[in-house]
Design an enzyme around this catalytic site. Structure first.
Site, PDB file in Angstrom:
ATOM      1  N   HIS A  97      53.802  45.226   8.903  1.00 38.42           N
ATOM      2  CA  HIS A  97      53.215  44.849  10.199  1.00 38.42           C
ATOM      3  C   HIS A  97      51.747  44.465  10.092  1.00 38.42           C
ATOM      4  O   HIS A  97      51.080  44.323  11.111  1.00 38.42           O
ATOM      5  CB  HIS A  97      53.333  46.005  11.196  1.00 38.42           C
ATOM      6  N   GLU A 148      64.055  34.589  15.999  1.00 38.82           N
ATOM      7  CA  GLU A 148      62.781  33.880  15.829  1.00 38.82           C
ATOM      8  C   GLU A 148      62.970  32.453  15.355  1.00 38.82           C
ATOM      9  O   GLU A 148      62.280  31.539  15.815  1.00 38.82           O
ATOM     10  CB  GLU A 148      61.870  34.635  14.856  1.00 38.82           C
ATOM     11  N   LEU A 170      66.286  38.318  19.878  1.00 35.66           N
ATOM     12  CA  LEU A 170      65.565  38.427  18.607  1.00 35.66           C
ATOM     13  C   LEU A 170      66.108  37.369  17.645  1.00 35.66           C
ATOM     14  O   LEU A 170      66.937  37.654  16.787  1.00 35.66           O
ATOM     15  CB  LEU A 170      65.706  39.837  18.029  1.00 35.66           C
TER      16      LEU A 170
END
Ligand SMILES: Cc1ncc(C[n+]2csc(CCOP(=O)(O)OP(=O)(O)O)c2C)c(N)n1
Ligand SMILES: [Mg+2]
Lengths: 323, 323
Positions: A128, A58, A56
């Site tokens: 999200h 990015e 993780l």
């Protein structure tokens, strides 16, 4: 004819490009297993060197893709959440996008950034549910938002083959769309070309991504009272201004439905450009998310903040009446 | 080390030193707009590290990047033309001091965003190796970069995937005006240890010590070792940026500056040469730089009509901004 879902169209595009060009590889979180259900089955076929799970990280893997592209590969980077693009906006805009110009043309950065499930996912709430495609159009990174399975296939293929960075938004609201598709006829869709889904004479409705399906439904409902042309730009940057201007020059009325926040969203740019180019008979209208929208959790609130069919109907009525 | 290598190393530090001094003159004379971040005092690091690399290896640097670009083998004349914004510059006048790049000699660019180069180099080296090359890479950065998450993510990715990248931290004691003690919790080498990366501390003022440490590290990298870190202790002799020549900022005690400047990599390496060899190198560098200045100032100005040339590697052209 066989049915193809939007999601499987993406899978198929990735598989075809991986098979066609050995410089293509995929990078992302949980893509080996295919948690977003787009890369399912690709690990088995192409192996872990070309279907690479990342930690993780990015920012690092986005710039890792830039470096790999500078060295001649064609990475496709999948993002689990649309808002992760905020985290890597710097890496895409400041590095991948700027390298060719800043180096005086010494390099290309052919990276595809794929966001399966952009926009509201109903119930996933504030962090999200973003739909930041207008940001990329603003900075001039090629940006596509396919609405149909065939376009999802064809635009993703073209994105992978493009020598520039391309962001591909696959709206959550379109992922489950299915269509009858002749698999043999699946082909690359050129970047920067819009498409008229439904011809009409009285008003041009520009709809982005999943909203194309809402626009088509509204156009059908209104068929008795008005002839609505539904125009899908497919690529938001570079925008196919000429073909839209052709449509608007005929109808002379314009409504845009766009899942961006209102200020500086692509709808504003579409209206500004058409007003510059085409004399309209009625003030144009846009249906968007509100300014500064954060999608609230409860489903009714989430829906209330997204552009809806009622608003679109009202906007169409306005431009028909005002002119 | 052979006499020839010793002389070559001196030549590189001397070239960078005199290049920077000539560049500062050109800043003062108004030929270089926007100023530069002088590399004065740190020459031994770029020279020593790049002496350990081959032509196929890649590097990426920083805002204080002239030394790296020159040490890797870029043409000083085209580099200086770039600083002067000429079409004959390395980047055709599109990059300037902070983005100078020469892909032909493996320089993926100076990079003006602190901490950005690590992940880019990691991706480039990984990609080249996947295509069968024996490449190793170097990411140069300052002490300020060790608190950038993006770089720490790159450490993790490189170590996890065992990508042969040498991370070179040039610890000159300050990030602009911020002393290391005010910014770095723990230690720089401790950050490497956290990712299982071997770390070496080296005297950055001694070009041969740097070269020895880099040569040993690069040999381990080529033998299949994972990434490593070198922390080179150094001191910046001049301003953070030439703007400080106008606005004196008070952050380095004069006695510290005097102490720092007393260990001069050019003097240290020069003392290892015979008087005759040293004089010959000095004269050669002067000749080369005199020609470089002449080349730079004679270079054509780029055409404003092509200001956005190379923006898109795909050949896409952007809309113009005029009314
Ligand atoms: C991410 C980022 N933050 C801030 C800056 C502004 N800035 C440019 S150089 C610099 C200091 C960098 O210090 P260091 O990494 O130690 O390198 P040095 O200048 O000492 O060579 C800063 C803060 C930047 N360019 N990038
Ligand atoms: Mg520093």
């Amino acid at each position: 004819m066989p049915r193809l879902s939007y999601r499987r169209a993406l899978t198929r595009a990735l598989a075809d490009e991986l098979a066609r060009d050995e410089t293509v590889f995929l990078l992302g979180e949980d893509i080996r297993v295919g948690a977003a259900n787009v890369t399912a089955g690709l690990l088995k076929r192409f192996g872990p060197e070309r279907v690479r799970d990342t930690p993780l990280s990015e920012q690092a893997f986005t710039s890792f893709a830039t470096g790999a592209a500078l060295a001649g590969l064609r990475p496709v980077v999948e993002f689990q959440i649309p808002s992760l693009l905020f985290l890597v906006f710097e890496q895409i805009v400041n590095h991948a996008h700027k390298f060719p110009l800043m180096t005086g043309g010494q390099c290309a950065v052919p990276v595809t950034y794929l966001v399966p499930g952009s926009g509201s996912r109903t119930g996933w709430a504030g962090q999200h549910s973003d739909h930041p495609y207008s940001l990329f159009a603003h900075v001039g990174v090629t940006t596509v938002v396919p609405a149909t399975p065939a376009d999802a296939y064809g635009l993703l293929v073209s994105a992978v083959r493009c020598d520039d960075p391309v962001v591909v938004f696959a709206p959550a609201g379109a992922l489950d769309v299915r269509a009858d598709v002749d698999f043999a006829a699946l082909a690359p869709v050129p970047l920067g070309r819009g498409r008229v889904h439904r011809p009409g004479d009285d008003v041009t409705v520009v709809a982005v991504g999943h909203l194309v399906h809402d626009a088509l439904a509204v156009a059908e409902e209104l068929a008795g009272e008005a002839s609505v042309e539904v125009y899908d730009p497919r690529t938001l940057y570079p925008f196919d201004w000429d073909s839209l201007a052709e449509s608007v020059a005929r109808t002379r009325r314009l409504v845009v439905v766009d899942d961006s926040n209102r200020s500086c969203g692509i709808a504003g740019e579409v209206i500004a450009t058409m007003v510059e180019r085409v004399p309209l008979v009625a003030p144009p209208r846009r249906v968007t998310r509100p300014d500064g929208a954060v999608l609230p959790f409860a489903p009714a609130l989430d829906r209330a903040v997204q552009p809806g069919r009622d608003q679109l109907r009202t906007a169409i009525h306005h431009v028909l009446k005002d002119g | 080390m052979s006499d020839a290598d010793r002389v070559r190393l001196y030549r590189t530090v001397r070239l960078i030193r005199r290049f920077e001094e000539r560049a500062i003159e050109l800043v003062r004379a108004g030929h270089i707009v926007g100023g530069i971040h002088p590399y004065l005092g740190q020459e031994g690091i770029a020279a020593g590290v790049c002496a350990a690399l081959g032509a196929d290896d890649v590097i990426a640097g920083t805002h204080r990047g002239h030394g790296h670009v020159l040490a890797k083998g870029a043409d000083p004349a085209r580099m200086l033309a770039e600083l002067c914004g000429r079409a004959s510059g390395l980047n055709a006048g599109r990059g300037g001091s902070m983005h100078a790049a020469d892909f032909g000699v493996g320089v993926l660019g100076a990079n003006a965003i602190v901490g950005a180069s690590g992940a880019i180099v990691t991706g480039a080296v990984w990609a080249r190796r996947r295509r069968g090359a024996d490449t190793v890479g170097v990411s140069f950065f300052g002490d300020g970069a060790v608190n950038e998450g993006m770089l720490l993510e790159a450490f993790n990715l490189a170590a996890l995937w065992r990508v042969p990248v040498l991370f070179v931290c040039e610890n000159n004691g300050y990030a602009t005006t911020m002393p290391v003690a005010g910014a770095v919790a723990g230690s720089i080498t401790g950050r490497a240890a956290a990712f299982g990366m071997p770390a070496t501390v080296v005297d950055g003022q001694d070009p041969e010590a740097v070269r020895a440490a880099a040569t040993a590290a690069v040999a381990r990298l080529r033998a299949g070792g994972g990434p490593e870190l070198i922390e080179a202790a150094t001191y910046r002799f001049d301003a953070h940026h030439t703007f400080e020549h106008q606005v004196r900022l008070d952050y380095r005690p004069p006695d510290e500056v005097a102490r720092g400047r007393s260990r001069d990599p050019v003097a240290i390496q020069g003392a290892r040469l015979s008087t005759a060899d040293r004089a010959a190198v000095d004269a050669g560098v002067e000749r080369e730089l005199a020609a470089a200045v002449e080349f730079a100032l004679a270079g054509p100005e780029p055409d404003p009509a092509d200001a956005l040339a190379h923006l898109y590697a795909s050949g896409l052209t952007a809309r113009t901004g005029g009314g």
